[in-house]
Design a protein around this motif. Structure first.
Motif, PDB file in Angstrom:
ATOM      1  N   ALA A 180       0.836  -1.202   0.000  1.00 42.93           N
ATOM      2  CA  ALA A 180       0.000   0.000   0.000  1.00 42.93           C
ATOM      3  C   ALA A 180       0.866   1.246   0.000  1.00 42.93           C
ATOM      4  O   ALA A 180       0.505   2.267  -0.599  1.00 42.93           O
ATOM      5  N   GLY A 181       2.023   1.163   0.666  1.00 37.55           N
ATOM      6  CA  GLY A 181       2.945   2.292   0.669  1.00 37.55           C
ATOM      7  C   GLY A 181       3.480   2.582  -0.717  1.00 37.55           C
ATOM      8  O   GLY A 181       3.580   3.745  -1.136  1.00 37.55           O
ATOM      9  N   LEU A 182       3.807   1.533  -1.454  1.00 40.33           N
ATOM     10  CA  LEU A 182       4.306   1.700  -2.820  1.00 40.33           C
ATOM     11  C   LEU A 182       3.205   2.228  -3.736  1.00 40.33           C
ATOM     12  O   LEU A 182       3.400   3.179  -4.496  1.00 40.33           O
ATOM     13  N   ALA A 183       2.019   1.597  -3.665  1.00 38.86           N
ATOM     14  CA  ALA A 183       0.917   1.980  -4.549  1.00 38.86           C
ATOM     15  C   ALA A 183       0.315   3.326  -4.168  1.00 38.86           C
ATOM     16  O   ALA A 183      -0.262   4.011  -5.019  1.00 38.86           O
ATOM     17  N   GLY A 184       0.436   3.703  -2.902  1.00 32.75           N
ATOM     18  CA  GLY A 184      -0.188   4.936  -2.431  1.00 32.75           C
ATOM     19  C   GLY A 184       0.757   6.121  -2.318  1.00 32.75           C
ATOM     20  O   GLY A 184       0.347   7.209  -1.916  1.00 32.75           O
ATOM     21  N   MET A 188       7.056   7.029   3.868  1.00 33.51           N
ATOM     22  CA  MET A 188       7.784   5.966   4.555  1.00 33.51           C
ATOM     23  C   MET A 188       6.836   4.824   4.878  1.00 33.51           C
ATOM     24  O   MET A 188       5.638   5.035   5.072  1.00 33.51           O
ATOM     25  N   VAL A 189       7.377   3.619   4.932  1.00 35.76           N
ATOM     26  CA  VAL A 189       6.649   2.479   5.481  1.00 35.76           C
ATOM     27  C   VAL A 189       7.449   1.940   6.654  1.00 35.76           C
ATOM     28  O   VAL A 189       8.689   1.864   6.589  1.00 35.76           O
ATOM     29  N   PHE A 306      11.444 -12.120   2.842  1.00 36.90           N
ATOM     30  CA  PHE A 306      11.063 -10.711   2.818  1.00 36.90           C
ATOM     31  C   PHE A 306      11.300 -10.127   1.426  1.00 36.90           C
ATOM     32  O   PHE A 306      12.351 -10.335   0.811  1.00 36.90           O
ATOM     33  N   ASP A 307      10.330  -9.375   0.933  1.00 43.43           N
ATOM     34  CA  ASP A 307      10.415  -8.757  -0.393  1.00 43.43           C
ATOM     35  C   ASP A 307      11.216  -7.454  -0.295  1.00 43.43           C
ATOM     36  O   ASP A 307      10.665  -6.354  -0.345  1.00 43.43           O
ATOM     37  N   ARG A 308      12.525  -7.580  -0.185  1.00 45.49           N
ATOM     38  CA  ARG A 308      13.385  -6.404  -0.002  1.00 45.49           C
ATOM     39  C   ARG A 308      13.394  -5.498  -1.232  1.00 45.49           C
ATOM     40  O   ARG A 308      13.530  -4.277  -1.130  1.00 45.49           O
ATOM     41  N   LEU A 313      12.426  -0.208  -3.440  1.00 42.57           N
ATOM     42  CA  LEU A 313      11.764   0.595  -4.463  1.00 42.57           C
ATOM     43  C   LEU A 313      10.866   1.652  -3.830  1.00 42.57           C
ATOM     44  O   LEU A 313      10.801   2.802  -4.298  1.00 42.57           O
ATOM     45  N   THR A 314      10.175   1.281  -2.766  1.00 41.48           N
ATOM     46  CA  THR A 314       9.325   2.238  -2.046  1.00 41.48           C
ATOM     47  C   THR A 314      10.151   3.413  -1.539  1.00 41.48           C
ATOM     48  O   THR A 314       9.742   4.576  -1.640  1.00 41.48           O
ATOM     49  N   LYS A 315      11.325   3.121  -1.003  1.00 47.21           N
ATOM     50  CA  LYS A 315      12.201   4.180  -0.492  1.00 47.21           C
ATOM     51  C   LYS A 315      12.707   5.076  -1.620  1.00 47.21           C
ATOM     52  O   LYS A 315      12.746   6.309  -1.499  1.00 47.21           O
TER      53      LYS A 315
END
Length: 319
Positions: A180-184, A188-189, A306-308, A313-315
């Motif tokens: 949700a952090g990536l899509a939204g 930060m997550v 874990f999907d690192r 990518l989110t960061k």
């Protein structure tokens, strides 16, 4: 196979009704009687069941929750309760059982399988915390619910120039917060898989403020901290007004997404097919666009990776 039982246990997940519907209709198509066990393993212990037909599952594919009900059962875990469940399975004439739920449900299915009951497990949990499968039933609907909340909170956050910490479910798995952090587009997550560094979170918020961004969104997985405490820390360090929201059980409800209806239907039919082919004590999963099966015991012994890549990518995208 003359009669197959189906139950849902643990936390409910959108798409469970699609799976129930598929079990019933695919079974009837193959001349198999279907019995619905009410309220999960507690229903097995109490012998609470209902014979199901085509009408039993009419107009349920689009509904969240589970028409069979779900409950946790301490009695089933005990020896006396477990023996009652075995007797009721025999009394009801159930030749095979389909269980839909998370890790606790799969453990219950494994125990039944070891006792000679042919069983197939379907992974139904919004947490996406079962390591053997890429996705679990209900996960993507939950993501959609979270994203809708993020967009609404972003509107008011932007209006008031605030930071908002949004706490989502997932137990000790951070996938809901991460995806949700990536899509939204969250700044930060904060997830259990990565050590929480509040200074890094605050630095990212201040960097955004320095380039003119009026608001910030932080997505927090429930297993990584308390939204109230973290929001207070952020406000103290940054001086920016910070609010928090705990989305709670809204994440479990709602109309299932097309994807969850699709894999729920495919898994329900596949479960009956495996029982008819005498492939017992299996669990179903998703890899890419394929539904696969493997031994329940092997699936439960796997460690979650874990999907690192997605985390990094989110960061990167939140700079």
């Amino acid at each position: 196979m003359r009669k197959i039982g189906v139950l849902t246990a643990g936390g409910d997940a959108p798409g469970m009704n699609a799976a129930i519907r598929a079990v019933v209709r695919f079974g009837i198509y193959n001349n198999i009687n279907i019995v619905g066990v009410k309220n999960g393993f507690r229903g097995l212990v109490e012998g609470d069941s209902v014979e199901m037909n085509l009408s039993s599952v009419a107009d349920i594919i689009h509904r969240g929750g589970t028409v069979l009900g779900s409950a946790r059962s301490k009695e089933f875990i005990g020896e006396d309760g477990f023996q009652k469940a075995l007797k009721n399975i025999k009394y009801l004439g159930i030749d095979g059982l389909v269980t839909i739920g998370g890790d606790g449900t799969l453990k219950g299915a494994l125990a039944l399988g070891r006792s000679g009951i042919p069983v197939i497990g379907i992974p139904g949990t919004i947490d996406n915390d079962l390591p053997y499968t890429q996705y679990t039933l209900g996960f993507f609907t939950s993501l959609t619910t979270v994203l809708e909340a993020v967009e609404k909170i972003r509107d008011t956050s932007s209006s008031h120039g605030r930071t908002n910490v949004i706490e989502v479910m997932g137990r000790n798995c951070g996938d809901i917060a991460l995806y949700a952090g990536l899509a939204g587009g969250a700044e930060m997550v904060i997830i259990p898989e990565v050590e929480n560094n509040i200074d890094e979170v605050c630095d990212k918020i201040m960097q955004g403020r320095a380039r003119g961004k009026k608001h910030s969104i932080v997505l927090l997985a429930e297993g990584a901290g308390n939204a109230k405490d973290i929001s207070e820390q952020i406000e103290k360090i940054t001086g920016i007004t910070t609010r928090y929201s705990v989305l709670g059980y809204t994440q479990r409800g709602g109309t299932p997404s097309a994807y969850d209806r699709l894999i729920g239907s495919q898994m329900g039919a596949k479960a009956v097919e495996l029982l008819c082919c005498e492939k017992f004590n299996k669990v179903l999963g998703v890899k890419g666009n394929e539904i696969f099966h493997m031994d329940i015991e092997e699936a439960l012994s796997m460690k979650r990776a874990f999907d690192r890549k997605t985390y990094e990518l989110t960061k990167i995208l939140s700079i």
